[in-house]
Design a protein around this motif. Structure first.
Motif, PDB file in Angstrom:
ATOM      1  N   LEU A 119       0.818  -1.216   0.000  1.00  0.00           N
ATOM      2  CA  LEU A 119       0.000   0.000   0.000  1.00  0.00           C
ATOM      3  C   LEU A 119       0.855   1.269   0.000  1.00  0.00           C
ATOM      4  CD1 LEU A 119      -3.020  -0.112  -0.202  1.00  0.00           C
ATOM      5  CD2 LEU A 119      -3.144   0.550   2.195  1.00  0.00           C
ATOM      6  N   PRO A 120       1.857   1.384   0.908  1.00  0.00           N
ATOM      7  CA  PRO A 120       2.704   2.584   0.867  1.00  0.00           C
ATOM      8  C   PRO A 120       3.398   2.756  -0.482  1.00  0.00           C
ATOM      9  CG  PRO A 120       3.040   1.410   2.932  1.00  0.00           C
ATOM     10  CD  PRO A 120       2.172   0.536   2.082  1.00  0.00           C
ATOM     11  N   LEU A 121       3.848   1.638  -1.080  1.00  0.00           N
ATOM     12  CA  LEU A 121       4.553   1.727  -2.367  1.00  0.00           C
ATOM     13  C   LEU A 121       3.605   2.196  -3.473  1.00  0.00           C
ATOM     14  CD1 LEU A 121       7.354   1.229  -3.553  1.00  0.00           C
ATOM     15  CD2 LEU A 121       6.718  -1.169  -3.902  1.00  0.00           C
ATOM     16  N   VAL A 122       2.399   1.679  -3.468  1.00  0.00           N
ATOM     17  CA  VAL A 122       1.424   2.073  -4.497  1.00  0.00           C
ATOM     18  C   VAL A 122       0.983   3.524  -4.288  1.00  0.00           C
ATOM     19  CG1 VAL A 122      -0.926   1.641  -5.321  1.00  0.00           C
ATOM     20  CG2 VAL A 122       0.664  -0.264  -5.015  1.00  0.00           C
ATOM     21  N   LEU A 123       0.738   3.900  -3.043  1.00  0.00           N
ATOM     22  CA  LEU A 123       0.309   5.282  -2.796  1.00  0.00           C
ATOM     23  C   LEU A 123       1.423   6.268  -3.144  1.00  0.00           C
ATOM     24  CD1 LEU A 123      -1.701   4.708   0.500  1.00  0.00           C
ATOM     25  CD2 LEU A 123      -2.628   5.145  -1.793  1.00  0.00           C
ATOM     26  N   GLU A 124       2.670   5.846  -2.953  1.00  0.00           N
ATOM     27  CA  GLU A 124       3.816   6.716  -3.303  1.00  0.00           C
ATOM     28  C   GLU A 124       3.963   6.859  -4.820  1.00  0.00           C
ATOM     29  OE1 GLU A 124       7.666   5.213  -1.977  1.00  0.00           O
ATOM     30  OE2 GLU A 124       8.632   6.354  -3.576  1.00  0.00           O
ATOM     31  N   THR A 125       3.779   5.761  -5.560  1.00  0.00           N
ATOM     32  CA  THR A 125       4.123   5.770  -6.995  1.00  0.00           C
ATOM     33  C   THR A 125       2.930   6.021  -7.907  1.00  0.00           C
ATOM     34  OG1 THR A 125       3.958   3.342  -7.007  1.00  0.00           O
ATOM     35  CG2 THR A 125       6.148   4.294  -6.715  1.00  0.00           C
ATOM     36  N   GLY A 126       1.704   5.854  -7.406  1.00  0.00           N
ATOM     37  CA  GLY A 126       0.507   6.212  -8.158  1.00  0.00           C
ATOM     38  C   GLY A 126       0.317   5.521  -9.497  1.00  0.00           C
ATOM     39  N   PRO A 127       0.366   4.188  -9.528  1.00  0.00           N
ATOM     40  CA  PRO A 127       0.071   3.503 -10.793  1.00  0.00           C
ATOM     41  C   PRO A 127      -1.414   3.664 -11.154  1.00  0.00           C
ATOM     42  CG  PRO A 127       0.137   1.920  -9.007  1.00  0.00           C
ATOM     43  CD  PRO A 127       0.546   3.239  -8.409  1.00  0.00           C
ATOM     44  N   GLN A 128      -1.730   3.410 -12.433  1.00  0.00           N
ATOM     45  CA  GLN A 128      -3.153   3.470 -12.836  1.00  0.00           C
ATOM     46  C   GLN A 128      -3.943   2.340 -12.190  1.00  0.00           C
ATOM     47  OE1 GLN A 128      -0.743   4.060 -15.073  1.00  0.00           O
ATOM     48  NE2 GLN A 128      -1.314   6.213 -15.317  1.00  0.00           N
ATOM     49  N   GLN A 129      -3.287   1.215 -11.990  1.00  0.00           N
ATOM     50  CA  GLN A 129      -4.005   0.035 -11.500  1.00  0.00           C
ATOM     51  C   GLN A 129      -3.179  -0.688 -10.447  1.00  0.00           C
ATOM     52  OE1 GLN A 129      -6.582  -2.656 -14.074  1.00  0.00           O
ATOM     53  NE2 GLN A 129      -4.694  -3.822 -14.060  1.00  0.00           N
ATOM     54  N   CYS A 130      -3.877  -1.147  -9.424  1.00  0.00           N
ATOM     55  CA  CYS A 130      -3.254  -2.020  -8.435  1.00  0.00           C
ATOM     56  C   CYS A 130      -4.086  -3.304  -8.397  1.00  0.00           C
ATOM     57  CB  CYS A 130      -3.243  -1.346  -7.061  1.00  0.00           C
ATOM     58  SG  CYS A 130      -2.561  -2.390  -5.764  1.00  0.00           S
ATOM     59  N   THR A 131      -3.402  -4.431  -8.602  1.00  0.00           N
ATOM     60  CA  THR A 131      -4.079  -5.730  -8.559  1.00  0.00           C
ATOM     61  C   THR A 131      -3.715  -6.404  -7.252  1.00  0.00           C
ATOM     62  OG1 THR A 131      -3.968  -5.911 -10.972  1.00  0.00           O
ATOM     63  CG2 THR A 131      -4.369  -7.948  -9.737  1.00  0.00           C
ATOM     64  N   LEU A 132      -4.710  -6.588  -6.417  1.00  0.00           N
ATOM     65  CA  LEU A 132      -4.473  -7.194  -5.105  1.00  0.00           C
ATOM     66  C   LEU A 132      -4.542  -8.712  -5.240  1.00  0.00           C
ATOM     67  CD1 LEU A 132      -6.658  -4.724  -2.993  1.00  0.00           C
ATOM     68  CD2 LEU A 132      -4.192  -4.623  -3.464  1.00  0.00           C
ATOM     69  N   LYS A 169      -8.687   3.657  -4.212  1.00  0.00           N
ATOM     70  CA  LYS A 169      -9.557   4.355  -5.156  1.00  0.00           C
ATOM     71  C   LYS A 169      -9.596   5.855  -4.856  1.00  0.00           C
ATOM     72  CE  LYS A 169     -13.448   2.337  -6.379  1.00  0.00           C
ATOM     73  NZ  LYS A 169     -14.662   1.478  -6.406  1.00  0.00           N
ATOM     74  N   ASP A 170      -9.574   6.206  -3.576  1.00  0.00           N
ATOM     75  CA  ASP A 170      -9.547   7.632  -3.210  1.00  0.00           C
ATOM     76  C   ASP A 170      -8.276   8.298  -3.733  1.00  0.00           C
ATOM     77  OD1 ASP A 170     -11.966   7.410  -1.975  1.00  0.00           O
ATOM     78  OD2 ASP A 170     -11.181   7.418   0.080  1.00  0.00           O
ATOM     79  N   ALA A 171      -7.198   7.489  -3.875  1.00  0.00           N
ATOM     80  CA  ALA A 171      -5.925   8.028  -4.399  1.00  0.00           C
ATOM     81  C   ALA A 171      -5.895   7.986  -5.929  1.00  0.00           C
ATOM     82  CB  ALA A 171      -4.761   7.238  -3.818  1.00  0.00           C
ATOM     83  N   GLY A 172      -6.992   7.581  -6.548  1.00  0.00           N
ATOM     84  CA  GLY A 172      -7.064   7.587  -8.016  1.00  0.00           C
ATOM     85  C   GLY A 172      -6.516   6.336  -8.670  1.00  0.00           C
ATOM     86  N   VAL A 173      -6.339   5.283  -7.883  1.00  0.00           N
ATOM     87  CA  VAL A 173      -5.791   4.028  -8.407  1.00  0.00           C
ATOM     88  C   VAL A 173      -6.948   3.044  -8.642  1.00  0.00           C
ATOM     89  CG1 VAL A 173      -4.224   2.094  -7.941  1.00  0.00           C
ATOM     90  CG2 VAL A 173      -3.663   4.399  -7.099  1.00  0.00           C
ATOM     91  N   ARG A 174      -7.048   2.528  -9.872  1.00  0.00           N
ATOM     92  CA  ARG A 174      -8.051   1.498 -10.158  1.00  0.00           C
ATOM     93  C   ARG A 174      -7.667   0.215  -9.427  1.00  0.00           C
ATOM     94  NH1 ARG A 174      -6.933  -0.477 -15.392  1.00  0.00           N
ATOM     95  NH2 ARG A 174      -7.642   1.469 -16.258  1.00  0.00           N
ATOM     96  N   VAL A 175      -8.652  -0.457  -8.867  1.00  0.00           N
ATOM     97  CA  VAL A 175      -8.353  -1.660  -8.077  1.00  0.00           C
ATOM     98  C   VAL A 175      -8.953  -2.903  -8.734  1.00  0.00           C
ATOM     99  CG1 VAL A 175      -8.598  -2.798  -5.844  1.00  0.00           C
ATOM    100  CG2 VAL A 175      -8.272  -0.319  -5.958  1.00  0.00           C
ATOM    101  N   SER A 176      -8.087  -3.871  -8.945  1.00  0.00           N
ATOM    102  CA  SER A 176      -8.495  -5.163  -9.490  1.00  0.00           C
ATOM    103  C   SER A 176      -8.185  -6.231  -8.440  1.00  0.00           C
ATOM    104  CB  SER A 176      -7.707  -5.419 -10.786  1.00  0.00           C
ATOM    105  OG  SER A 176      -8.086  -6.640 -11.380  1.00  0.00           O
ATOM    106  N   LEU A 177      -9.046  -7.225  -8.331  1.00  0.00           N
ATOM    107  CA  LEU A 177      -8.826  -8.322  -7.371  1.00  0.00           C
ATOM    108  C   LEU A 177      -8.571  -9.620  -8.117  1.00  0.00           C
ATOM    109  CD1 LEU A 177     -11.610  -7.786  -4.647  1.00  0.00           C
ATOM    110  CD2 LEU A 177      -9.258  -6.925  -4.672  1.00  0.00           C
ATOM    111  N   PHE A 178      -7.526 -10.320  -7.705  1.00  0.00           N
ATOM    112  CA  PHE A 178      -7.147 -11.607  -8.305  1.00  0.00           C
ATOM    113  C   PHE A 178      -8.145 -12.663  -7.824  1.00  0.00           C
ATOM    114  CE2 PHE A 178      -3.800 -15.033  -8.891  1.00  0.00           C
ATOM    115  CZ  PHE A 178      -3.609 -14.801 -10.246  1.00  0.00           C
ATOM    116  N   MET A 179      -8.881 -13.273  -8.768  1.00  0.00           N
ATOM    117  CA  MET A 179     -10.012 -14.110  -8.393  1.00  0.00           C
ATOM    118  C   MET A 179     -10.036 -15.414  -9.173  1.00  0.00           C
ATOM    119  SD  MET A 179     -11.638 -12.079  -6.232  1.00  0.00           S
ATOM    120  CE  MET A 179     -13.163 -12.989  -6.019  1.00  0.00           C
ATOM    121  N   ASP A 180     -10.541 -16.435  -8.526  1.00  0.00           N
ATOM    122  CA  ASP A 180     -10.883 -17.668  -9.229  1.00  0.00           C
ATOM    123  C   ASP A 180     -12.235 -17.449  -9.934  1.00  0.00           C
ATOM    124  OD1 ASP A 180      -8.642 -19.221  -8.232  1.00  0.00           O
ATOM    125  OD2 ASP A 180      -9.635 -19.113  -6.278  1.00  0.00           O
ATOM    126  N   PRO A 181     -12.548 -18.299 -10.917  1.00  0.00           N
ATOM    127  CA  PRO A 181     -13.797 -18.107 -11.669  1.00  0.00           C
ATOM    128  C   PRO A 181     -15.018 -18.619 -10.903  1.00  0.00           C
ATOM    129  CG  PRO A 181     -12.604 -19.977 -12.553  1.00  0.00           C
ATOM    130  CD  PRO A 181     -11.721 -19.392 -11.488  1.00  0.00           C
TER     131      PRO A 181
END
Ligand SMILES: CC(=O)[C@@H](O)[C@H](O)COP(=O)(O)O
Ligand SMILES: NCC(=O)COP(=O)(O)O
Length: 251
Positions: free
Chosen positions: A88-101, A132-144
């Motif tokens: 989280l700190p790394l993503v909030l610092e670098t501001g990628p368009q997308q973070c996949t958890l 999302k509040d920081a403007g980062v799109r969030v994707s979740l790694f999921m099984d089908p």
């Protein structure tokens, strides 16, 4: 159009086997973008076996300068380790368009399952909101799994990334289960689209299994690293990226 995000983990893995900066991860990222990739993915792990925090910072700068998507993957619960500050700190610092958890433990060789949101949903929800509040799109790694995908929507995800490992394994083993596995992915994707979620996919996708997977309903983005890096050993990185771009275009 299905976007290709090239995962640079394996370039960093080779770099880390010696002192110094050879191969240069950022230079390889630039080559991938020049060759037609739509974005770059990295999956920093707390043990820094491949991507290091400095790579995330440098690649964020590269992608921002090129106006392309940067996707940072990882486990939000893993915490800091050494000079790894935590996802989280790394993503909030670098501001990628997308973070996949991704629900990886530190001990895993690689990602091998999606989230169980009955277990993790409540503690993911504030993390997703913060991103999302920081403007980062969030994707979740999921099984089908449709019930789990409904929960992904409920906890606020923008997209899901379908874990394609078992599909890839079924293709390589010419398994009798392949049709039912792919049908489950299609049903999961349809369900996600119905809920308003975007659909990404990844893990062990390659030039053999991608022609079928690219027909997944609504597929927006694939992230590919391991097989593309191996193909690059044979055909060169520029040709390998072009081959994946062509494959995704149905050529
Ligand atoms: C989430 C996913 O499937 C990929 O990011 C995969 O985990 C790559 O990570 P490694 O390169 O460490 O195997
Ligand atoms: N999200 C999947 C990814 O980034 C690449 O996985 P792989 O192609 O290295 O298996």
């Amino acid at each position: 159009m299905i976007a290709l995000s090239v995962n640079l983990n394996k370039i960093a893995l080779i770099r880390n086997s010696r002192e110094g900066n050879f191969p240069d991860v950022v230079a390889h990222g630039r080559t991938c973008l020049d060759a037609g990739a739509d974005g770059i993915t990295v999956h920093p792990r707390p043990d820094q076996r491949h991507i290091r925090p400095g790579d995330v910072r440098d690649l964020a700068t590269l992608c921002a300068g090129r106006g392309v998507e940067f996707n940072v993957e990882g486990n939000p619960f893993a915490g800091a380790m050494g000079n790894y500050p935590g996802l989280l700190p790394l993503v909030l610092e670098t501001g990628p368009q997308q973070c996949t958890l991704v629900p990886d433990s530190n001990e895993q060789l690689t990602s091998d399952h999606g989230f169980d949101l009955n277990k993790d949903g409540a503690r993911l929800e504030p993390i997703i909101k913060q991103l999302k509040d920081a403007g980062v799109r969030v994707s979740l790694f999921m099984d089908p799994d449709k019930q789990q995908i409904s929960l992904a929507r409920d906890v606020g995800a923008d997209r899901i990334e379908l874990y394609t490992g078992p599909y890839a394994e079924a293709v390589s083993q010419q398994s009798a289960d392949l049709d039912s596995i792919f049908a489950a992915h299609c049903a999961a994707a349809e369900h996600a689209l119905f809920l308003g979620l975007g659909v990404n996919a990844g893990h062990d996708l390659n030039l053999i299994n991608l022609p079928r997977y690219r027909t997944l309903p609504g597929l927006q983005e694939v992230s590919i690293g391991h097989a593309l890096t191996v193909d690059a050993i044979n055909m060169g990185l520029t040709n390998a990226v072009a081959a994946y771009v062509n494959c995704l275009a149905g050529n």
